[in-house]
Design a protein around this motif. Structure first.
Motif, PDB file in Angstrom:
ATOM      1  N   ASP A  90       0.837  -1.203   0.000  1.00  0.00           N
ATOM      2  CA  ASP A  90       0.000   0.000   0.000  1.00  0.00           C
ATOM      3  C   ASP A  90       0.872   1.254   0.000  1.00  0.00           C
ATOM      4  OD1 ASP A  90      -2.389   1.458   0.119  1.00  0.00           O
ATOM      5  OD2 ASP A  90      -2.365   1.500   2.303  1.00  0.00           O
ATOM      6  N   ALA A  91       1.903   1.260   0.837  1.00  0.00           N
ATOM      7  CA  ALA A  91       2.789   2.423   0.928  1.00  0.00           C
ATOM      8  C   ALA A  91       3.571   2.617  -0.371  1.00  0.00           C
ATOM      9  CB  ALA A  91       3.749   2.245   2.106  1.00  0.00           C
ATOM     10  N   LEU A  92       4.075   1.524  -0.937  1.00  0.00           N
ATOM     11  CA  LEU A  92       4.849   1.633  -2.173  1.00  0.00           C
ATOM     12  C   LEU A  92       3.968   2.062  -3.339  1.00  0.00           C
ATOM     13  CD1 LEU A  92       7.199  -1.491  -1.939  1.00  0.00           C
ATOM     14  CD2 LEU A  92       7.623   0.865  -1.212  1.00  0.00           C
ATOM     15  N   ARG A  93       2.722   1.600  -3.340  1.00  0.00           N
ATOM     16  CA  ARG A  93       1.793   1.999  -4.400  1.00  0.00           C
ATOM     17  C   ARG A  93       1.554   3.504  -4.333  1.00  0.00           C
ATOM     18  NH1 ARG A  93      -1.889  -1.357  -3.358  1.00  0.00           N
ATOM     19  NH2 ARG A  93      -3.207  -0.057  -2.050  1.00  0.00           N
ATOM     20  N   GLY A  94       1.360   4.012  -3.123  1.00  0.00           N
ATOM     21  CA  GLY A  94       1.164   5.452  -2.971  1.00  0.00           C
ATOM     22  C   GLY A  94       2.384   6.244  -3.399  1.00  0.00           C
ATOM     23  N   ALA A  95       3.582   5.726  -3.080  1.00  0.00           N
ATOM     24  CA  ALA A  95       4.805   6.425  -3.465  1.00  0.00           C
ATOM     25  C   ALA A  95       4.997   6.399  -4.971  1.00  0.00           C
ATOM     26  CB  ALA A  95       6.006   5.770  -2.775  1.00  0.00           C
ATOM     27  N   ALA A  96       4.672   5.259  -5.597  1.00  0.00           N
ATOM     28  CA  ALA A  96       4.836   5.141  -7.053  1.00  0.00           C
ATOM     29  C   ALA A  96       3.908   6.089  -7.793  1.00  0.00           C
ATOM     30  CB  ALA A  96       4.580   3.700  -7.482  1.00  0.00           C
ATOM     31  N   ALA A  97       2.742   6.390  -7.181  1.00  0.00           N
ATOM     32  CA  ALA A  97       1.775   7.289  -7.832  1.00  0.00           C
ATOM     33  C   ALA A  97       2.154   8.758  -7.678  1.00  0.00           C
ATOM     34  CB  ALA A  97       0.386   7.049  -7.249  1.00  0.00           C
ATOM     35  N   ASP A  98       3.130   9.050  -6.821  1.00  0.00           N
ATOM     36  CA  ASP A  98       3.544  10.429  -6.571  1.00  0.00           C
ATOM     37  C   ASP A  98       4.865  10.688  -7.287  1.00  0.00           C
ATOM     38  OD1 ASP A  98       4.279  12.888  -5.652  1.00  0.00           O
ATOM     39  OD2 ASP A  98       4.340  12.357  -3.521  1.00  0.00           O
ATOM     40  N   PRO A  99       4.853  11.463  -8.372  1.00  0.00           N
ATOM     41  CA  PRO A  99       6.089  11.668  -9.145  1.00  0.00           C
ATOM     42  C   PRO A  99       7.186  12.366  -8.353  1.00  0.00           C
ATOM     43  CG  PRO A  99       4.337  13.166  -9.874  1.00  0.00           C
ATOM     44  CD  PRO A  99       3.705  12.184  -8.941  1.00  0.00           C
ATOM     45  N   GLY A 100       6.834  13.076  -7.292  1.00  0.00           N
ATOM     46  CA  GLY A 100       7.848  13.771  -6.511  1.00  0.00           C
ATOM     47  C   GLY A 100       8.430  12.946  -5.386  1.00  0.00           C
ATOM     48  N   ASN A 101       7.944  11.717  -5.223  1.00  0.00           N
ATOM     49  CA  ASN A 101       8.400  10.885  -4.123  1.00  0.00           C
ATOM     50  C   ASN A 101       9.614  10.059  -4.558  1.00  0.00           C
ATOM     51  OD1 ASN A 101       8.658   8.940  -2.004  1.00  0.00           O
ATOM     52  ND2 ASN A 101       6.512   9.295  -1.470  1.00  0.00           N
ATOM     53  N   PRO A 102      10.779  10.227  -3.923  1.00  0.00           N
ATOM     54  CA  PRO A 102      11.980   9.493  -4.343  1.00  0.00           C
ATOM     55  C   PRO A 102      11.877   7.994  -4.106  1.00  0.00           C
ATOM     56  CG  PRO A 102      12.381  10.659  -2.285  1.00  0.00           C
ATOM     57  CD  PRO A 102      11.052  11.106  -2.773  1.00  0.00           C
ATOM     58  N   VAL A 103      10.904   7.561  -3.298  1.00  0.00           N
ATOM     59  CA  VAL A 103      10.751   6.128  -3.056  1.00  0.00           C
ATOM     60  C   VAL A 103      10.421   5.399  -4.351  1.00  0.00           C
ATOM     61  CG1 VAL A 103       9.365   4.377  -1.861  1.00  0.00           C
ATOM     62  CG2 VAL A 103      10.094   6.442  -0.655  1.00  0.00           C
ATOM     63  N   GLY A 104       9.635   6.048  -5.225  1.00  0.00           N
ATOM     64  CA  GLY A 104       9.279   5.418  -6.488  1.00  0.00           C
ATOM     65  C   GLY A 104      10.502   5.032  -7.297  1.00  0.00           C
ATOM     66  N   ARG A 105      11.481   5.932  -7.355  1.00  0.00           N
ATOM     67  CA  ARG A 105      12.709   5.633  -8.110  1.00  0.00           C
ATOM     68  C   ARG A 105      13.502   4.515  -7.442  1.00  0.00           C
ATOM     69  NH1 ARG A 105      12.585  11.227  -7.978  1.00  0.00           N
ATOM     70  NH2 ARG A 105      14.198  11.303  -6.346  1.00  0.00           N
ATOM     71  N   ALA A 106      13.529   4.523  -6.113  1.00  0.00           N
ATOM     72  CA  ALA A 106      14.264   3.481  -5.394  1.00  0.00           C
ATOM     73  C   ALA A 106      13.623   2.114  -5.601  1.00  0.00           C
ATOM     74  CB  ALA A 106      14.333   3.828  -3.904  1.00  0.00           C
ATOM     75  N   VAL A 107      12.298   2.090  -5.686  1.00  0.00           N
ATOM     76  CA  VAL A 107      11.593   0.822  -5.905  1.00  0.00           C
ATOM     77  C   VAL A 107      11.861   0.296  -7.309  1.00  0.00           C
ATOM     78  CG1 VAL A 107       9.315  -0.246  -6.107  1.00  0.00           C
ATOM     79  CG2 VAL A 107       9.825   1.254  -4.170  1.00  0.00           C
ATOM     80  N   GLU A 108      11.925   1.195  -8.289  1.00  0.00           N
ATOM     81  CA  GLU A 108      12.181   0.780  -9.675  1.00  0.00           C
ATOM     82  C   GLU A 108      13.505   0.043  -9.794  1.00  0.00           C
ATOM     83  OE1 GLU A 108      11.987   4.126 -12.241  1.00  0.00           O
ATOM     84  OE2 GLU A 108       9.836   4.472 -11.921  1.00  0.00           O
ATOM     85  N   ALA A 109      14.464   0.393  -8.946  1.00  0.00           N
ATOM     86  CA  ALA A 109      15.787  -0.245  -8.997  1.00  0.00           C
ATOM     87  C   ALA A 109      15.812  -1.581  -8.274  1.00  0.00           C
ATOM     88  CB  ALA A 109      16.841   0.696  -8.393  1.00  0.00           C
TER      89      ALA A 109
END
Length: 978
Positions: A90-109
């Motif tokens: 749930d938390a990662l989904r929310g981060a992935a939907a937010d383009p300004g959240n650096p977690v999304g980039r970290a998850v992609e890696a």
């Protein structure tokens, strides 16, 4: 303005003001601020349902976001046991939907984390399933948080932990123990009124709340004045009577300090609703004020859970867009549902529970059936499908979905949830016709998968019990062989009944035909024989396993057999031959990463034991890199390789590198693996005289029943006691270690030498000293199953140390015995060579050879200075003072500051600058009491009676607050990288 809209506006206004929770918010902000400053923290917020946990944490999140802190919020749900890692996803989904959240980039890696996102590809089942996959996932989450926190602090909220699945609870415990200096704050909320005596969260909370990293916050009911203030913001009718003749003051009285209950009571009064006695009745009474269509939509939403997607709700309700939107607008305006990114959520879990519980049985079944059909058409989660199929009494579909959910949980690294799904499928098996076709697997295979999942989650008792039951109902030789092989394997891992373990492994070999299964059975049998010290038969069995593995194409069994042969050869034959076998085991990857890491660890370890430190360092570096690349840094052998890497740095004298590694070895340990890793940090902490060694030992004392932790931690505790002049305490530790070690364990040689050091310091020889030396000699000469063929250079060096300490205790230590120690440790063990030179210098002085003693003293002192080995340096300084030696480069007697530790010099520098203890503590990040202790030690060592006299000595020696040792005072956080 319509009354329902007015009520909604007033409620939103009230929600902007946090009433009666300023103290709790301040405590949460304290944890968050500490994390932002580099000290990770955890806050656990408990309270009854409706007491305001979500409101409080929401305020914290708002403040964090305004400060630029990365915020992750994950929601557990009542389906938690079915859906592994739901709040993380749930938390990662929310981060992935937010383009300004650096977690999304970290998850992609990190592909292992991408699997948790909607549409994420779980990938094919591979060697990283079950426990190994979980270790990879945990390591990836920790690594991701550390990466993001290096740029911006992180706040990670786990809501409603009372519904969390086992794997999420394990992840929370892991992160709590592993996070140290990362700028990460974890916050969890839970209902206290839901925690019955056997609730699985109770044990987790009890474990975590003992840790200093964790802050527990329990929300109390609001007081009457606070509740009145809250209600005054909710209603402009404050002070008047509601339409049912109940004054708002009565609402305060009936609410019992619960804000949610009070708000619902007030809203019911304003809606002309009869005020029932219980909160559930009250909530349902509010639902009854809705229109028929809105009420039906709310009931459909309750079957979906706490949250529901808009399109899914539309399909399940069967309504056209216009009537659905009108119904939803009515529900939202009454604050029963709130809107989100792509759907709706019940404003409070209590409301969803009340509406769901009020459904008629037939209505509930029909709606679950509808959701199951819709989710199946959309390719929904197998775990969620299994939940809806079970609730709709579609047992065949529930069995099929449970098996699929179990397989997916295995791949995701959630073995506890996988076991639950497989067990549910087995429970349904006899109730469903053609179950094997539906499951696309046989019942025994599902049972084997269930047992494997139980073992991977650490529940060996359940795994073993399941395999015992399965074995009684099998007539297929291959399945019976596999069952026995796994039974033996799990019994070995759990240190179970050795006779049963051996019998099961032997039966597996007897039942298996020439195949990869036979190779695996032979490899497991060899392992069990090795545990029983049946060395000859173990060697023959491992050799046969190797032969069959090559003939049948079983690379994992081949690697396992090579490792067993290498370990046996190490004990009974040639270390060079053992190294050759283990090198062959690491030529290629076998497909089983656990076995591959085990092979690399043992290959490096054998090289270390042979004294080939450079070769060992290269091998272990490659092994650590493999673990890192595959996300298995925190796996069992990934951890083992890191502490071996640390040990090599300790031995070869690169203590700064060792301390950098030890920065990740947690002090607040809670598991055996963590305790093992933490124990190694003591080598440098004790060697350098770090004050943190005492705290680490306090935490490790809970694990002194474990043989490996006892050997390392208590051995270093004994050395610490000896440096402090307490040989009796050192001997207590030595005796405790001897009681748990096998008499042939080569580690016994070092422990005996430490005990003889204590006896010599105490001036005691005789029978006890003779016994320790006899134990050391026996362990050196005898190994597993017979005479030891070869003792490595470190073992030979420690035996020489034991002999020399025996002579020192007896008063017969001539320089020759200590020179042999120096030569033995001279193969690369820098610190131990210097410690031996210290004793050699003493012995030479006693023999009258002052010049040679001075030379050895200088060489030992140079190493102690280079290593930062303060206890050894202090002992050498004292020896030099008594012998009137000069330090290298000096022409006179030792400098006045020579006896001070690095920390004492830092403290003295600030004393000389005129700072009080409080300010010194703040600058050095230590307590005022610790500063006081340091000051007392400084006065005693300098032979002065006042701070002024100590300051005068400091000024005379050129020691200043800006240059205590010729450079700026080291902050604690920088010392490890010095």
């Amino acid at each position: 303005m319509p009354r329902d809209i007015l009520t909604s506006v007033m409620a939103r206004s009230a929600q902007k003001v946090l009433i009666g929770r300023s103290g709790e918010l301040d405590r949460l902000l304290g944890v968050l601020d500490a994390a932002a400053g580099g000290l990770a923290g955890v806050a656990l917020v408990g309270g009854d349902a409706g007491i305001g946990k979500t409101r409080l944490v929401g305020e914290l999140c708002d403040l964090a976001q305004r400060r630029g802190i990365v915020t992750l919020i994950g929601q557990c749900a009542e389906l938690g046991d079915a859906l592994p890692y739901l709040p993380l996803a749930d938390a990662l989904r929310g981060a992935a939907a937010d383009p300004g959240n650096p977690v999304g980039r970290a998850v992609e890696a990190r592909p292992v984390l991408q699997r948790l996102l909607p549409g994420g590809d779980p990938g094919p089942a591979d060697a990283t399933a079950g426990a190994l996959a979980q270790q990879r996932l945990f390591g990836s989450v920790l690594d991701m948080l550390a990466e993001v926190a290096a740029d911006r602090p992180v706040l990670f909220v786990f809501e409603d932990l009372h519904w969390a699945d086992r794997s999420t609870r394990d992840l929370l415990v892991f992160l709590t123990r592993m996070l140290q200096r990362e700028r990460v704050c974890l916050v969890g909320t839970y209902r206290t009124d839901d925690l019955h005596r056997r609730h699985p969260l109770r044990q987790v909370l009890a474990e975590l709340q003992r840790l200093p990293l964790v802050t527990g916050i329990e929300l109390r009911p609001l007081g009457d004045d606070e509740m009145t203030e809250y209600l005054s913001l909710l209603s402009d009718t404050f002070g008047s009577e509601g339409n049912d003749g109940i004054p708002v003051g009565g609402v305060v009285e009936r609410a019992g300090g619960n804000p949610f209950f009070a708000e619902e009571l007030l809203a019911a009064a304003e809606d002309h609703t009869r005020l029932p006695g219980t909160l559930a009745d009250l909530l349902l009474a509010r639902v009854e004020t809705l229109s028929d269509t809105a009420r039906q939509v709310l009931r459909v939403a309750a079957v979906a859970g706490r949250r529901v997607d808009h399109d899914l709700l539309r399909a399940a309700s069967g309504l056209a867009d216009l009537p659905l939107e009108e119904a939803l607008r009515e529900i939202v305006s009454r604050r029963l549902l709130t809107t989100g990114r792509d759907g709706y959520a019940f404003r409070h879990a209590l409301l969803q529970e009340a509406v769901y519980d009020d459904l008629l049985p037939g209505e509930r079944t029909r709606l679950h059936t509808a959701f199951a059909e819709l989710l199946a058409a959309e390719g929904g989660s197998p775990a969620e499908l299994a939940h809806h199929y079970l609730a709709s009494h579609d047992l065949p579909a529930a069995l099929r979905a449970s098996v699929e959910a179990g397989r997916l949980a295995v791949e995701l690294g959630a073995p506890a949830e996988a076991h639950r799904h497989f067990e549910r499928a087995l429970e349904l098996w006899d109730k469903v016709p053609d179950a094997e076709s539906l499951a696309r697997e046989t019942r025994p295979r599902i049972a084997l998968a269930s047992a494997a999942a139980a073992a991977d989650s650490g529940d060996y008792h359940r795994a073993v019990a399941q395999l015992r039951r399965l074995r009684e109902h099998l007539d297929d030789p291959a399945l019976l062989a596999r069952t026995n092989e796994r039974l033996a394997y799990y019994l070995a891992d759990a240190d179970g009944d050795r006779e049963e373990m051996t019998r099961a492994a032997r039966d597996a070999v007897g039942l298996a035909s020439e195949s990869p299964l036979l190779a695996q059975a032979l490899a497991t049998y060899a392992r069990t024989l090795y545990y029983l010290y049946e060395v000859g038969e173990a060697r023959a069995t491992a050799a046969r396993a190797l032969e069959v593995a090559r003939a049948t194409g079983a690379p994992d069994a081949e690697t396992s057999a090579l490792v067993s042969l290498g370990l046996i050869e190490e004990e009974t034959g040639s270390a060079a031959r053992a190294e050759e076998l283990l090198a062959r085991a690491t030529v290629r990857l076998s497909g089983d990463l656990s076995i591959d890491l085990r092979a690399r660890f043992n290959h490096a370890r054998v090289q270390y034991e042979r004294g080939e430190l450079r070769a060992a360092a290269e091998i272990v570096e490659a092994g650590v890199e493999l673990a890192r690349e595959t996300g298995l840094t925190w796996s069992t052998f990934g951890t083992d390789m890191r502490f071996l890497q640390y040990l090599i740095h300790y031995a070869d004298g690169d203590w700064d590198a060792a301390e950098r590694l030890a920065a990740g070895f947690g002090v607040r340990v809670g598991t055996r693996a963590e305790a093992t890793l933490s124990s190694f940090a003591l080598f440098v902490e004790v060697g350098r005289g770090r004050p943190g060694a005492d705290e680490r030992l306090r935490w490790l004392s809970r694990f002194w029943s474990d043989e490996l932790v006892t050997y390392m931690a208590r051995a270093m505790a004994a050395e610490l006691a000896l440096w402090r002049g307490d040989p009796d305490t050192a001997l207590e530790h030595v005796d405790a270690i001897i009681s748990v070690l096998e008499p042939f364990d080569p580690g016994l040689i070092r422990i005996a030498a430490t005990g003889l050091w204590a006896l010599a310091d105490a001036g005691r020889s005789g029978e006890r000293a003779d016994d320790l030396l006899r134990r050391a000699r026996w362990a050196a000469a005898n190994g597993l199953g017979g005479p030891r063929a070869e003792l490595g250079p470190e073992g030979r060096a420690w035996l020489a140390r034991a002999e020399a300490e025996w002579h020192r205790a007896a008063g017969t230590a001539v320089p020759g015995v200590w020179r042999r120690c120096v030569e033995a440790f001279g193969s690369g063990f820098v610190y131990e060579e210097a410690r031996s030179r210290w004793r050699l210098a003493q012995s030479l002085l006693e023999a009258g050879d002052r010049d040679e003693a001075h030379s050895e003293w200088r060489r030992a002192l140079a190493v102690a200075d280079a290593l930062g080995a303060e206890p050894l340096r202090g002992a050498l300084t004292e020896l030099g003072r008594r012998a009137r030696f000069t330090e290298p480069g000096d022409d006179a007697s030792p400098r006045p500051l020579a006896a001070l530790t690095s920390r004492e010099r830092e403290v003295l520098a600030h004393v000389a600058a005129g700072l009080p203890n409080r300010e010194i503590g703040e600058r050095l990040f230590i307590s005022q009491k610790t500063v006081s202790v340091h000051v007392s030690n400084i006065l005693a060592k300098l032979g002065v009676t006042s701070r002024g006299q100590a300051a005068a000595v400091a000024h005379q020696e050129g020691l200043t607050a800006t240059s205590p040792d010729g450079q700026a005072p080291a902050r604690p956080g920088r010392r490890a990288s010095r």
